[in-house]
Write an enzyme that holds these catalytic residues in place. Structure first.
Site, mmCIF file in Angstrom:
data_model
loop_
_atom_site.group_PDB
_atom_site.id
_atom_site.type_symbol
_atom_site.label_atom_id
_atom_site.label_comp_id
_atom_site.label_asym_id
_atom_site.label_seq_id
_atom_site.Cartn_x
_atom_site.Cartn_y
_atom_site.Cartn_z
ATOM 1 N N ILE A 1 5.836 -3.151 -7.701
ATOM 2 C CA ILE A 1 4.653 -1.906 -7.760
ATOM 3 C C ILE A 1 5.261 -0.469 -6.991
ATOM 4 O O ILE A 1 5.375 -0.751 -5.549
ATOM 5 C CB ILE A 1 3.591 -2.335 -7.236
ATOM 6 C CG1 ILE A 1 3.141 -3.040 -8.447
ATOM 7 C CG2 ILE A 1 2.609 -1.002 -7.721
ATOM 8 C CD1 ILE A 1 1.452 -3.880 -8.049
ATOM 9 N N ARG A 2 7.033 -0.241 -7.517
ATOM 10 C CA ARG A 2 7.158 1.405 -6.897
ATOM 11 C C ARG A 2 7.863 0.860 -5.061
ATOM 12 O O ARG A 2 7.292 1.006 -4.105
ATOM 13 C CB ARG A 2 5.752 2.065 -6.336
ATOM 14 C CG ARG A 2 5.709 3.225 -7.783
ATOM 15 C CD ARG A 2 4.994 4.190 -7.644
ATOM 16 N NE ARG A 2 5.454 4.973 -6.705
ATOM 17 C CZ ARG A 2 5.530 6.080 -7.019
ATOM 18 N NH1 ARG A 2 5.942 5.972 -8.509
ATOM 19 N NH2 ARG A 2 6.889 7.116 -6.555
ATOM 20 N N ARG B 1 12.763 3.208 -0.422
ATOM 21 C CA ARG B 1 11.856 3.554 -1.014
ATOM 22 C C ARG B 1 12.162 3.800 -2.708
ATOM 23 O O ARG B 1 12.728 4.745 -3.168
ATOM 24 C CB ARG B 1 11.013 4.155 -0.685
ATOM 25 C CG ARG B 1 10.415 4.116 1.014
ATOM 26 C CD ARG B 1 9.633 5.146 1.870
ATOM 27 N NE ARG B 1 8.361 5.397 0.784
ATOM 28 C CZ ARG B 1 7.518 6.303 1.421
ATOM 29 N NH1 ARG B 1 8.203 6.738 1.946
ATOM 30 N NH2 ARG B 1 6.231 6.235 0.678
ATOM 31 N N HIS C 1 5.004 -8.888 -4.717
ATOM 32 C CA HIS C 1 3.397 -9.050 -3.899
ATOM 33 C C HIS C 1 2.812 -10.163 -4.430
ATOM 34 O O HIS C 1 2.190 -10.502 -5.336
ATOM 35 C CB HIS C 1 2.994 -7.543 -4.369
ATOM 36 C CG HIS C 1 2.840 -6.470 -4.223
ATOM 37 N ND1 HIS C 1 2.410 -5.718 -3.320
ATOM 38 C CD2 HIS C 1 3.981 -5.304 -4.825
ATOM 39 C CE1 HIS C 1 2.488 -4.828 -2.966
ATOM 40 N NE2 HIS C 1 3.165 -4.342 -4.115
ATOM 41 N N GLU D 1 0.663 -11.521 -2.801
ATOM 42 C CA GLU D 1 -0.315 -11.532 -2.655
ATOM 43 C C GLU D 1 -1.240 -11.060 -4.827
ATOM 44 O O GLU D 1 -2.529 -11.893 -4.573
ATOM 45 C CB GLU D 1 -1.142 -10.574 -1.565
ATOM 46 C CG GLU D 1 -0.933 -8.924 -2.222
ATOM 47 C CD GLU D 1 0.413 -8.647 -1.960
ATOM 48 O OE1 GLU D 1 1.418 -9.759 -1.473
ATOM 49 O OE2 GLU D 1 0.653 -7.380 -1.839
ATOM 50 N N GLY E 1 0.967 -1.132 -0.223
ATOM 51 C CA GLY E 1 0.114 -0.152 0.124
ATOM 52 C C GLY E 1 1.105 1.175 0.210
ATOM 53 O O GLY E 1 2.184 1.446 -0.525
ATOM 54 N N GLU E 2 0.769 1.696 0.947
ATOM 55 C CA GLU E 2 1.426 3.443 0.867
ATOM 56 C C GLU E 2 1.877 3.375 2.482
ATOM 57 O O GLU E 2 1.166 3.425 3.109
ATOM 58 C CB GLU E 2 0.755 4.632 0.215
ATOM 59 C CG GLU E 2 1.526 5.314 -0.162
ATOM 60 C CD GLU E 2 2.685 6.430 0.976
ATOM 61 O OE1 GLU E 2 3.346 6.926 0.281
ATOM 62 O OE2 GLU E 2 1.991 7.231 1.586
ATOM 63 N N SER E 3 3.664 3.359 2.721
ATOM 64 C CA SER E 3 4.536 2.672 3.968
ATOM 65 C C SER E 3 3.538 4.295 4.743
ATOM 66 O O SER E 3 3.437 4.433 5.819
ATOM 67 C CB SER E 3 5.804 2.717 3.756
ATOM 68 O OG SER E 3 6.022 3.789 2.858
ATOM 69 N N CYS F 1 6.087 -5.310 0.717
ATOM 70 C CA CYS F 1 6.063 -4.003 -0.173
ATOM 71 C C CYS F 1 6.216 -2.699 0.955
ATOM 72 O O CYS F 1 6.932 -2.494 1.814
ATOM 73 C CB CYS F 1 5.353 -4.130 -0.953
ATOM 74 S SG CYS F 1 5.970 -2.422 -2.758
HETATM 75 N N1 GLN Z 1 5.791 3.019 -2.496
HETATM 76 C C1 GLN Z 1 5.051 2.232 -1.808
HETATM 77 C C2 GLN Z 1 6.073 3.328 -0.801
HETATM 78 O O1 GLN Z 1 6.798 3.495 -0.286
HETATM 79 C C3 GLN Z 1 4.908 1.203 -1.649
HETATM 80 C C4 GLN Z 1 4.694 0.612 -3.094
HETATM 81 C C5 GLN Z 1 3.553 -0.753 -2.743
HETATM 82 O O2 GLN Z 1 3.042 -1.284 -1.701
HETATM 83 N N2 GLN Z 1 3.225 -1.116 -3.249
HETATM 84 O O3 GLN Z 1 4.911 3.015 0.930
#
Ligand code: GLN
Length: 194
Positions: A134-135, A103, A171, A173, A46-48, A77
């Site tokens: 994914i990023r 990141r 990921h 999942e 997600g987004e940390s 991630c």
């Molecule tokens: N780029 C996100 C972060 O820095 C992580 C991306 C992800 O969980 N797919 O939090």
């Protein structure tokens, strides 16, 4: 066995679906009250920064750190970032694993990419595993008893194991391949037995 999936933000539904396919019961963790009775925990992608701030707002940092002392925890991630000690910028972290993350660290492939590589510790070890990024972060420094579990052909570390704590920058999942979830379920069993 019941595995909790942190459900503040991110792709927790996909983790629960993978566990269900393995016949493992899972519960969403949205507050500290959800922790008792769990045998292990997954922190999703997600987004940390968002997830970390919500953990602070809900007073979950310390209870999660305490839980992780005696239970297996896996971060994918953003979850891996939250388990690491340092990201080089200020953001709330659980800081449980002896490693740092950078990141969005895949250079020009910053958005997303996929690669198939052999992952010999999975059961079964064949076919190669399809990694989805994914990023995602890379693990920039690994110390102490933390160990690099998986590297890309260019040497970048994308999975780290530190005792009963696991972090992956990709990921599992988001694939139909259940081998990484099975690997974590075995970690949960071993940690529970200790
Ligand atoms: N780029 C996100 C972060 O820095 C992580 C991306 C992800 O969980 N797919 O939090």
């Amino acid at each position: 066995m019941i595995i909790g999936v942190l459900a503040l933000q991110g792709d927790f539904r996909e983790h629960r679906a993978a566990l269900k396919k393995l016949g493992i019961e899972s519960h969403e963790v949205k507050a500290n009250d959800d922790l008792p009775g769990l045998d292990g925990l997954i922190i999703p992608g997600g987004e940390s920064t968002t997830m970390g701030k919500l953990m602070v707002d809900y007073g979950m940092i310390e209870p999660l750190q305490k839980f992780a002392k005696t239970h297996a925890v896996w971060g994918t991630c953003a979850g891996a970032i939250l388990l690491s000690k340092d990201t080089g910028r200020p953001q709330p972290l659980l800081a449980l694993m002896d490693c740092d993350t950078t990141r969005n660290a895949f250079g020009r492939q910053v958005d997303s990419f996929e690669i198939e590589i052999p992952v010999p510790f999975l059961e079964p070890a064949k076919p190669d595993y399809h990694l989805t990024f994914i990023r995602g972060p890379i693990f920039s420094r690994i110390r102490g008893k933390a160990q690099a579990l998986l590297q890309l052909p260019d040497g970048k570390v994308v999975a780290v194991l530190d005792g009963h704590l696991l972090a992956t920058s990709f990921h599992p999942e988001l694939t139909n391949d259940l081998r990484f979830h099975r690997y974590f379920v075995e970690m949960v069993k071993r940690t529970r037995a200790n």
